[in-house]
Enzyme design. Structure first.
Site, PDB file in Angstrom:
ATOM      1  N   LYS A 192      13.088 -11.167   1.187  1.00 19.41           N
ATOM      2  CA  LYS A 192      13.399 -10.337   2.349  1.00 19.41           C
ATOM      3  C   LYS A 192      12.154 -10.269   3.227  1.00 19.41           C
ATOM      4  O   LYS A 192      11.170  -9.620   2.880  1.00 19.41           O
ATOM      5  CB  LYS A 192      13.824  -8.918   1.961  1.00 19.41           C
ATOM      6  CG  LYS A 192      14.458  -8.232   3.187  1.00 19.41           C
ATOM      7  CD  LYS A 192      14.369  -6.732   3.196  1.00 19.41           C
ATOM      8  CE  LYS A 192      13.063  -6.176   3.645  1.00 19.41           C
ATOM      9  NZ  LYS A 192      12.700  -6.423   5.063  1.00 19.41           N
ATOM     10  N   GLU A 268       1.152  -5.630  -3.953  1.00 22.69           N
ATOM     11  CA  GLU A 268      -0.100  -5.798  -3.200  1.00 22.69           C
ATOM     12  C   GLU A 268      -0.020  -4.803  -2.055  1.00 22.69           C
ATOM     13  O   GLU A 268       0.801  -4.963  -1.151  1.00 22.69           O
ATOM     14  CB  GLU A 268      -0.233  -7.251  -2.720  1.00 22.69           C
ATOM     15  CG  GLU A 268      -1.656  -7.610  -2.371  1.00 22.69           C
ATOM     16  CD  GLU A 268      -1.979  -7.381  -0.920  1.00 22.69           C
ATOM     17  OE1 GLU A 268      -2.480  -6.268  -0.601  1.00 22.69           O
ATOM     18  OE2 GLU A 268      -1.724  -8.275  -0.102  1.00 22.69           O
ATOM     19  N   CYS A 302      -4.703  -5.781   5.281  1.00 29.99           N
ATOM     20  CA  CYS A 302      -4.851  -4.791   4.212  1.00 29.99           C
ATOM     21  C   CYS A 302      -6.297  -4.730   3.740  1.00 29.99           C
ATOM     22  O   CYS A 302      -6.727  -3.715   3.212  1.00 29.99           O
ATOM     23  CB  CYS A 302      -3.891  -5.097   3.073  1.00 29.99           C
ATOM     24  SG  CYS A 302      -3.946  -6.805   2.567  1.00 29.99           S
ATOM     25  N   GLU A 406      -5.343   4.416   6.055  1.00 31.28           N
ATOM     26  CA  GLU A 406      -5.286   3.030   6.509  1.00 31.28           C
ATOM     27  C   GLU A 406      -4.735   3.019   7.945  1.00 31.28           C
ATOM     28  O   GLU A 406      -3.609   3.441   8.186  1.00 31.28           O
ATOM     29  CB  GLU A 406      -4.374   2.231   5.575  1.00 31.28           C
ATOM     30  CG  GLU A 406      -4.425   0.751   5.855  1.00 31.28           C
ATOM     31  CD  GLU A 406      -3.641  -0.074   4.842  1.00 31.28           C
ATOM     32  OE1 GLU A 406      -2.607   0.395   4.346  1.00 31.28           O
ATOM     33  OE2 GLU A 406      -4.070  -1.214   4.582  1.00 31.28           O
TER      34      GLU A 406
HETATM   35  P1  ADP Z   1       5.037  -1.212   7.411  1.00 35.18           P
HETATM   36  O1  ADP Z   1       5.257   0.274   7.536  1.00 35.18           O
HETATM   37  O2  ADP Z   1       3.677  -1.619   7.786  1.00 35.18           O
HETATM   38  O3  ADP Z   1       6.113  -2.040   8.048  1.00 35.18           O
HETATM   39  P2  ADP Z   1       6.187  -1.379   4.807  1.00 35.18           P
HETATM   40  O4  ADP Z   1       5.561  -1.201   3.479  1.00 35.18           O
HETATM   41  O5  ADP Z   1       7.172  -0.340   5.235  1.00 35.18           O
HETATM   42  O6  ADP Z   1       5.047  -1.538   5.857  1.00 35.18           O
HETATM   43  O7  ADP Z   1       6.929  -2.786   4.901  1.00 35.18           O
HETATM   44  C1  ADP Z   1       6.679  -3.897   4.098  1.00 35.18           C
HETATM   45  C2  ADP Z   1       7.996  -4.503   3.665  1.00 35.18           C
HETATM   46  O8  ADP Z   1       8.672  -3.548   2.863  1.00 35.18           O
HETATM   47  C3  ADP Z   1       8.953  -4.836   4.803  1.00 35.18           C
HETATM   48  O9  ADP Z   1       9.631  -6.041   4.501  1.00 35.18           O
HETATM   49  C4  ADP Z   1       9.908  -3.661   4.784  1.00 35.18           C
HETATM   50  O10 ADP Z   1      11.179  -3.948   5.320  1.00 35.18           O
HETATM   51  C5  ADP Z   1      10.001  -3.377   3.305  1.00 35.18           C
HETATM   52  N1  ADP Z   1      10.450  -2.031   2.943  1.00 35.18           N
HETATM   53  C6  ADP Z   1      10.338  -0.877   3.637  1.00 35.18           C
HETATM   54  N2  ADP Z   1      10.907   0.151   2.980  1.00 35.18           N
HETATM   55  C7  ADP Z   1      11.408  -0.342   1.823  1.00 35.18           C
HETATM   56  C8  ADP Z   1      12.122   0.214   0.711  1.00 35.18           C
HETATM   57  N3  ADP Z   1      12.428   1.490   0.661  1.00 35.18           N
HETATM   58  N4  ADP Z   1      12.450  -0.609  -0.308  1.00 35.18           N
HETATM   59  C9  ADP Z   1      12.126  -1.909  -0.282  1.00 35.18           C
HETATM   60  N5  ADP Z   1      11.478  -2.502   0.727  1.00 35.18           N
HETATM   61  C10 ADP Z   1      11.108  -1.745   1.786  1.00 35.18           C
END
Ligand code: ADP
Length: 502
Positions: A192, A268, A302, A406
């Site tokens: 994804k 990570e 990061c 961050e």
């Molecule tokens: P940012 O806020 O910088 O976009 P995230 O950690 O939210 O960082 O996003 C990193 C990845 O995690 C993206 O692919 C996002 O769609 C996904 N993501 C966000 N929320 C969830 C969740 N609850 N479960 C699984 N994946 C998630």
């Protein structure tokens, strides 16, 4: 004839044309989402929609997992390790022969300068696939001299169907870090990509099908985190989930894994890395390294050296040099080869970074450079882009928000310190532990700091050095497990012990 010698300006790279609708890849077929829904991906340099992308959700994840399972139990599971390696190697070649196209697509979707896409993202991505191609037939077990009349050996088997969730800051590279070891170890996968940057993942998936990966080995389901991402992390038939993103999201992923089938988890996550400059360092090199270590990729790293500790003896001199350098940073059109800084990836990120700049001002840090959205020199075409000026704060204190959280943007915080003992204690005073750096000519000090700083990677007199052969990951709340290098194979391998009576 009078020569009018003007320096040739480099030509703007033409942004790529993108199909208006992008389907997802499930079981070797390009399909719309089950719900028929799509979402827009946006060009952050202009704020304009690039195209519509199929929006995956639980139903699409279910189909993708089924396809991945079928491939695992089918031709992929039976393929020899050497043949798997050859396919990964062909994917590396395909990415390489499309590198200009992929670099332009990455720049369009993410906003990073084309010069960076070409010089950093693409070579590192290609190298990563090539490196793991070589591992496919070398991840083997042991024979073990156990007590008794037994022949004992271990087999390194694939974990099975792996779910992979990646962020938007290095879309191509994060995909390669995930796919390389997963495929080398014989797993099948469902990726994804981040909702902000799905385009290069889809294009690389197309290249992978073209080079001959069997149907279902690689599935790509774009969509949002709380829907598609959560469905993947909580799926009962996914054997492992690998995630890169924010620490808070990592906790959700781990919880979902625990509450479903206890799938293996590797994470990570975020960082707030100390970058320590001692008075005896080569100051120009330290300024250069600290500047790169913070501003590279619009500060969206990061590992960004976002707590820059400078020894008080050289503090003023360092700040002066850094201020001068930062004022010269070229912000603007990411498709111009001279551009050093593009927009932030999204409006949401731009707002978030702005919020931190305001917090810095309010808490009494001294704003020396930047602090606003965009310089007046920005072209009209980019007036609605998500730009943030490179920003430098000095007189930053440890308890300020900008020194603790961050930021993920081009905001540098410079802090003063007196000696090694003090900076070790302050450097470690964070729940993160991703990276750290030390600038000094004193070898003992370099070793002392490298040993004492609690971080997965420590750079000495350099910053942001990455290589597919060397592991990367975090201590403390910066993650679980190590990507890259031989270490990453452990994330994608189940070890089976076999005893045979003889
Ligand atoms: P940012 O806020 O910088 O976009 P995230 O950690 O939210 O960082 O996003 C990193 C990845 O995690 C993206 O692919 C996002 O769609 C996904 N993501 C966000 N929320 C969830 C969740 N609850 N479960 C699984 N994946 C998630």
């Amino acid at each position: 004839m009078a020569a009018t010698a003007t320096a040739p300006t480099k030509a703007r790279v033409t942004p790529p044309k993108v199909k208006a609708e992008q389907p997802m890849l499930i079981g070797g077929k390009w399909v719309p989402s089950v719900s028929g829904k799509t979402f827009q991906t946006v060009d952050p340099a202009t704020g304009k929609t690039i195209c519509e992308v199929a929006e995956g959700d639980k139903a699409d994840i279910d189909l993708a997992v089924k396809a991945a399972r079928k491939a695992m139990d089918g031709p992929w599971g039976r393929m020899s390790a050497g043949e798997r390696g050859r396919l990964i190697s062909k994917l590396a070649d395909a990415v390489e022969s499309h590198k200009d196209e992929l670099a332009a697509l990455e720049t369009l979707d993410n906003g990073k300068p084309i010069a960076d896409s070409l010089a950093a993202d693409l070579p590192l991505t290609i190298d990563c696939y090539r490196y793991y191609a070589g591992w496919a037939d070398k991840n083997h077990g042991q024979t073990i001299p156990v007590t008794g009349d037994y022949f004992c050996y271990t087999r390194h088997e694939p974990v099975g169907v792996v779910g992979q969730i990646i962020p938007w800051n290095f879309p191509l590279l994060m995909q390669a870090w995930k796919w390389g070891p997963a495929l080398a170890c014989g797993n099948t996968l469902v990726l994804k990509p981040a909702e902000q940057t799905p385009l290069t993942a889809l294009r690389v998936a197309e290249l992978a099908t073209n080079v001959g990966f069997p149907d279902g080995v690689i599935n790509v389901v774009p969509g949002y985190g709380p829907t598609a991402g959560a469905a993947l992390a909580g799926h009962m038939d996914v054997d492992k989930i690998a995630f890169t993103g924010e620490t808070s999201t990592g906790k959700l992923v781990m919880t979902a894994a625990a509450q479903s089938n206890l799938k293996r988890v590797s994470l990570e996550l975020g960082g707030k890395s100390p970058n320590v400059v001692f008075a005896d360092a080569d100051l120009d090199a330290a300024v250069e390294g600290a500047y790169f270590g913070l501003f590279f990729n619009q500060g969206q790293c990061c590992v960004a050296g976002s707590r820059l500790f400078v020894e008080e003896k050289v503090y003023d001199q360092f700040v002066e040099k850094m201020t001068k350098k930062t004022k010269g940073r070229r912000l603007g059109d990411p498709f111009h080869p001279d551009t050093e800084q593009g927009p932030q990836v999204s409006k949401e990120q731009q707002d978030r970074v702005r919020g931190y700049i305001e917090a810095g001002k309010k808490e009494g840090a001294k704003l020396l450079v930047g602090g606003s959205d965009a310089p007046s020199s920005l072209a009209a075409a980019h007036a609605n882009g998500y730009f943030v000026e490179p920003t430098v704060f000095t007189d930053v204190k440890d308890d300020m928000k900008i020194a603790q959280e961050e930021i993920f943007g081009p905001v540098m915080s410079i802090l003063k310190f007196k000696d090694a003992a003090e900076v070790i204690e302050r450097g470690n005073r964070t729940f993160y532990g991703l990276a750290a750096a030390v600038w000094t000519k004193d070898v003992q000090k370099a070793i002392r700091l490298s040993n004492a700083l609690k971080a997965g990677t420590v750079w000495v007199n350099c910053y942001d050095v990455f290589d597919a052969r060397a592991p990367f990951g975090g201590f403390k709340m910066s993650g679980i497990g190590r990507e890259l290098g031989q270490y990453a194979l452990q994330l994608y391998t189940e070890v089976k012990t076999v005893y045979m009576a003889v």
